[in-house]
Design a protein around this motif. Structure first.
Motif, PDB file in Angstrom:
ATOM      1  N   TYR A   1       0.816  -1.203   0.000  1.00 31.79           N
ATOM      2  CA  TYR A   1       0.000   0.000   0.000  1.00 31.79           C
ATOM      3  C   TYR A   1       0.859   1.266   0.000  1.00 31.79           C
ATOM      4  O   TYR A   1       0.434   2.312  -0.495  1.00 31.79           O
ATOM      5  N   ALA A   2       2.068   1.169   0.553  1.00 31.90           N
ATOM      6  CA  ALA A   2       2.981   2.320   0.502  1.00 31.90           C
ATOM      7  C   ALA A   2       3.365   2.620  -0.943  1.00 31.90           C
ATOM      8  O   ALA A   2       3.466   3.776  -1.351  1.00 31.90           O
ATOM      9  N   ARG A   3       3.596   1.543  -1.711  1.00 36.69           N
ATOM     10  CA  ARG A   3       3.914   1.726  -3.134  1.00 36.69           C
ATOM     11  C   ARG A   3       2.743   2.397  -3.849  1.00 36.69           C
ATOM     12  O   ARG A   3       2.930   3.359  -4.611  1.00 36.69           O
ATOM     13  N   LYS A   4       1.531   1.917  -3.585  1.00 37.00           N
ATOM     14  CA  LYS A   4       0.361   2.500  -4.231  1.00 37.00           C
ATOM     15  C   LYS A   4       0.126   3.930  -3.776  1.00 37.00           C
ATOM     16  O   LYS A   4      -0.287   4.790  -4.555  1.00 37.00           O
ATOM     17  N   SER A   5       0.407   4.193  -2.501  1.00 37.88           N
ATOM     18  CA  SER A   5       0.184   5.537  -1.981  1.00 37.88           C
ATOM     19  C   SER A   5       1.159   6.530  -2.591  1.00 37.88           C
ATOM     20  O   SER A   5       0.826   7.703  -2.818  1.00 37.88           O
ATOM     21  N   LEU A   6       2.389   6.077  -2.887  1.00 35.65           N
ATOM     22  CA  LEU A   6       3.403   6.967  -3.431  1.00 35.65           C
ATOM     23  C   LEU A   6       3.018   7.464  -4.820  1.00 35.65           C
ATOM     24  O   LEU A   6       3.167   8.658  -5.132  1.00 35.65           O
ATOM     25  N   ILE A   7       2.519   6.586  -5.669  1.00 36.94           N
ATOM     26  CA  ILE A   7       2.113   7.011  -7.003  1.00 36.94           C
ATOM     27  C   ILE A   7       0.874   7.900  -6.928  1.00 36.94           C
ATOM     28  O   ILE A   7       0.710   8.843  -7.706  1.00 36.94           O
ATOM     29  N   ASN A   8       0.002   7.630  -5.932  1.00 34.36           N
ATOM     30  CA  ASN A   8      -1.152   8.505  -5.721  1.00 34.36           C
ATOM     31  C   ASN A   8      -0.733   9.879  -5.226  1.00 34.36           C
ATOM     32  O   ASN A   8      -1.311  10.892  -5.618  1.00 34.36           O
ATOM     33  N   THR A   9       0.286   9.912  -4.384  1.00 37.06           N
ATOM     34  CA  THR A   9       0.807  11.191  -3.895  1.00 37.06           C
ATOM     35  C   THR A   9       1.339  12.019  -5.051  1.00 37.06           C
ATOM     36  O   THR A   9       1.109  13.239  -5.140  1.00 37.06           O
ATOM     37  N   ALA A  10       2.064  11.367  -5.949  1.00 39.21           N
ATOM     38  CA  ALA A  10       2.579  12.068  -7.132  1.00 39.21           C
ATOM     39  C   ALA A  10       1.428  12.635  -7.954  1.00 39.21           C
ATOM     40  O   ALA A  10       1.468  13.802  -8.396  1.00 39.21           O
ATOM     41  N   TYR A  11       0.402  11.825  -8.164  1.00 35.47           N
ATOM     42  CA  TYR A  11      -0.759  12.272  -8.946  1.00 35.47           C
ATOM     43  C   TYR A  11      -1.473  13.445  -8.270  1.00 35.47           C
ATOM     44  O   TYR A  11      -1.828  14.434  -8.926  1.00 35.47           O
ATOM     45  N   LEU A  12      -1.680  13.343  -6.958  1.00 34.90           N
ATOM     46  CA  LEU A  12      -2.397  14.394  -6.244  1.00 34.90           C
ATOM     47  C   LEU A  12      -1.626  15.714  -6.269  1.00 34.90           C
ATOM     48  O   LEU A  12      -2.213  16.786  -6.442  1.00 34.90           O
ATOM     49  N   ASN A  13      -0.324  15.639  -6.100  1.00 32.32           N
ATOM     50  CA  ASN A  13       0.471  16.855  -6.151  1.00 32.32           C
ATOM     51  C   ASN A  13       0.410  17.489  -7.539  1.00 32.32           C
ATOM     52  O   ASN A  13       0.313  18.714  -7.684  1.00 32.32           O
ATOM     53  N   TYR A  14       0.481  16.644  -8.567  1.00 33.98           N
ATOM     54  CA  TYR A  14       0.367  17.156  -9.933  1.00 33.98           C
ATOM     55  C   TYR A  14      -0.998  17.799 -10.152  1.00 33.98           C
ATOM     56  O   TYR A  14      -1.094  18.893 -10.727  1.00 33.98           O
ATOM     57  N   SER A  15      -2.049  17.153  -9.682  1.00 35.70           N
ATOM     58  CA  SER A  15      -3.412  17.667  -9.876  1.00 35.70           C
ATOM     59  C   SER A  15      -3.609  19.009  -9.191  1.00 35.70           C
ATOM     60  O   SER A  15      -4.389  19.849  -9.656  1.00 35.70           O
ATOM     61  N   ARG A  16      -2.889  19.222  -8.092  1.00 37.49           N
ATOM     62  CA  ARG A  16      -3.010  20.481  -7.348  1.00 37.49           C
ATOM     63  C   ARG A  16      -2.010  21.537  -7.810  1.00 37.49           C
ATOM     64  O   ARG A  16      -1.910  22.611  -7.226  1.00 37.49           O
ATOM     65  N   GLY A  17      -1.260  21.217  -8.865  1.00 33.85           N
ATOM     66  CA  GLY A  17      -0.287  22.176  -9.380  1.00 33.85           C
ATOM     67  C   GLY A  17       0.964  22.291  -8.544  1.00 33.85           C
ATOM     68  O   GLY A  17       1.740  23.237  -8.705  1.00 33.85           O
ATOM     69  N   LYS A  18       1.183  21.314  -7.666  1.00 31.55           N
ATOM     70  CA  LYS A  18       2.395  21.311  -6.837  1.00 31.55           C
ATOM     71  C   LYS A  18       3.455  20.480  -7.570  1.00 31.55           C
ATOM     72  O   LYS A  18       3.758  19.348  -7.198  1.00 31.55           O
ATOM     73  N   PHE A  19       3.993  21.069  -8.622  1.00 25.68           N
ATOM     74  CA  PHE A  19       4.841  20.324  -9.547  1.00 25.68           C
ATOM     75  C   PHE A  19       6.157  19.826  -8.923  1.00 25.68           C
ATOM     76  O   PHE A  19       6.542  18.681  -9.172  1.00 25.68           O
ATOM     77  N   PRO A  20       6.869  20.628  -8.146  1.00 26.60           N
ATOM     78  CA  PRO A  20       8.105  20.093  -7.535  1.00 26.60           C
ATOM     79  C   PRO A  20       7.826  18.888  -6.638  1.00 26.60           C
ATOM     80  O   PRO A  20       8.586  17.904  -6.656  1.00 26.60           O
ATOM     81  N   GLU A  21       6.732  18.953  -5.866  1.00 28.50           N
ATOM     82  CA  GLU A  21       6.380  17.830  -4.990  1.00 28.50           C
ATOM     83  C   GLU A  21       5.976  16.602  -5.807  1.00 28.50           C
ATOM     84  O   GLU A  21       6.308  15.463  -5.460  1.00 28.50           O
ATOM     85  N   ALA A  22       5.256  16.837  -6.904  1.00 30.43           N
ATOM     86  CA  ALA A  22       4.864  15.729  -7.780  1.00 30.43           C
ATOM     87  C   ALA A  22       6.096  15.072  -8.390  1.00 30.43           C
ATOM     88  O   ALA A  22       6.191  13.835  -8.454  1.00 30.43           O
ATOM     89  N   ILE A  23       7.035  15.875  -8.836  1.00 31.87           N
ATOM     90  CA  ILE A  23       8.270  15.348  -9.430  1.00 31.87           C
ATOM     91  C   ILE A  23       9.057  14.537  -8.411  1.00 31.87           C
ATOM     92  O   ILE A  23       9.536  13.433  -8.709  1.00 31.87           O
TER      93      ILE A  23
END
Length: 267
Positions: free
Chosen positions: A64-86
């Motif tokens: 679930y940590a693996r799944k959460s990490l890719i979701n975190t990347a997606y959520l940051n991208y969706s919110r325009g938090k590009f450095p955090e998404a990267i």
């Protein structure tokens, strides 16, 4: 406040913090993950990100940590938090390089840089980084669902980088620094032949070489331009420029321009 009272308050505060952390860690990983998904689907992205961050913190080695990490990347991208998404997506590709979701992580990296591309008058570092991410995606996961869009974005970033070279080249040409201009236009002709800028680059090479008195290279640039883009206004301008001096387009097989275009159909 007495020392005893202060100590009592500090102990109570520490106890409250510990209880909160224990309460969080007592929640199963699957439950945290499902709560994060539910919040994400409801559009409560900030709260969803907190759930996924908690999961990554307290269950770092779980599936679930693996799944959460890719979701975190997606959520940051969706919110325009590009450095955090990267950062999240890069961490995913480092920890799980062979996982199929690495294709999506690379796509998020590329898109995050792509969304930050400035106009051609400014530094193009984000353009280059977007190109690198999309290139890696296409190379490693050529059949993924993100590959076709990545290929389109590669063409767009190439065009942007060529545009930057043209912008600098025109500046040098305006300053009559013809050699510096040639170097920039040469980069476009060699590295960005499939972009919309190559026609103008060949014309500018005609201009620069003609101004320097290197007529054979000017004639070759015009001839190659005419061969590949016979109906182009840039070719008509190049033809007229040479005609004014009593010359006409004529290709030299020894020219670097001819060697660059040999066997390549840019139409």
């Amino acid at each position: 406040m007495s020392a005893v009272a202060l100590a009592t308050l500090l102990l109570a505060a520490c106890s409250s913090t510990d209880d909160d952390e224990l309460a969080t860690t007592d929640v199963p990983a699957e439950t945290l993950y499902n709560e994060g998904l539910a919040l994400r689907n409801e559009g409560r992205l900030s709260e969803a990100a907190e759930k996924f961050n908690d999961l990554d913190k307290f269950y770092p080695y779980s599936e679930y940590a693996r799944k959460s990490l890719i979701n975190t990347a997606y959520l940051n991208y969706s919110r325009g938090k590009f450095p955090e998404a990267i950062n999240a997506a890069k961490r995913f590709t480092t920890l799980y390089p062979g996982n199929p979701d690495s294709a999506y992580a690379l796509y998020i990296i590329g898109q995050s840089y792509y969304r930050q591309i400035p106009d051609v008058t400014r530094d193009q570092e984000n353009t280059q980084r977007a190109l690198a991410a999309f290139g890696e995606l296409v190379e490693r996961f050529p059949d993924s669902e993100y590959a076709d869009d990545a290929r389109q974005k590669i063409r767009a970033t190439d065009d942007q980088l060529a545009g930057k070279e043209m912008d600098i080249g025109r500046y040098y040409l305006k300053k009559r620094n013809y050699l510096a201009g040639i170097n920039r236009f040469k980069t476009v002709v060699i590295n960005y032949q499939t972009t919309r800028h190559v026609e103008e680059a060949l014309f500018r090479l005609t201009e620069c070489y003609y101004a320097l008195g290197v007529v054979n290279e000017a004639q070759t640039a015009a001839a190659v331009l005419g061969h590949n883009y016979p109906d182009s206004q840039w070719y008509k301008d190049a033809y007229n420029l040479l005609k004014e001096g009593g010359y006409e387009p004529s290709e030299s097989s020894e020219s670097w321009i001819s060697r660059t275009f040999k066997g390549i159909n840019v139409l």
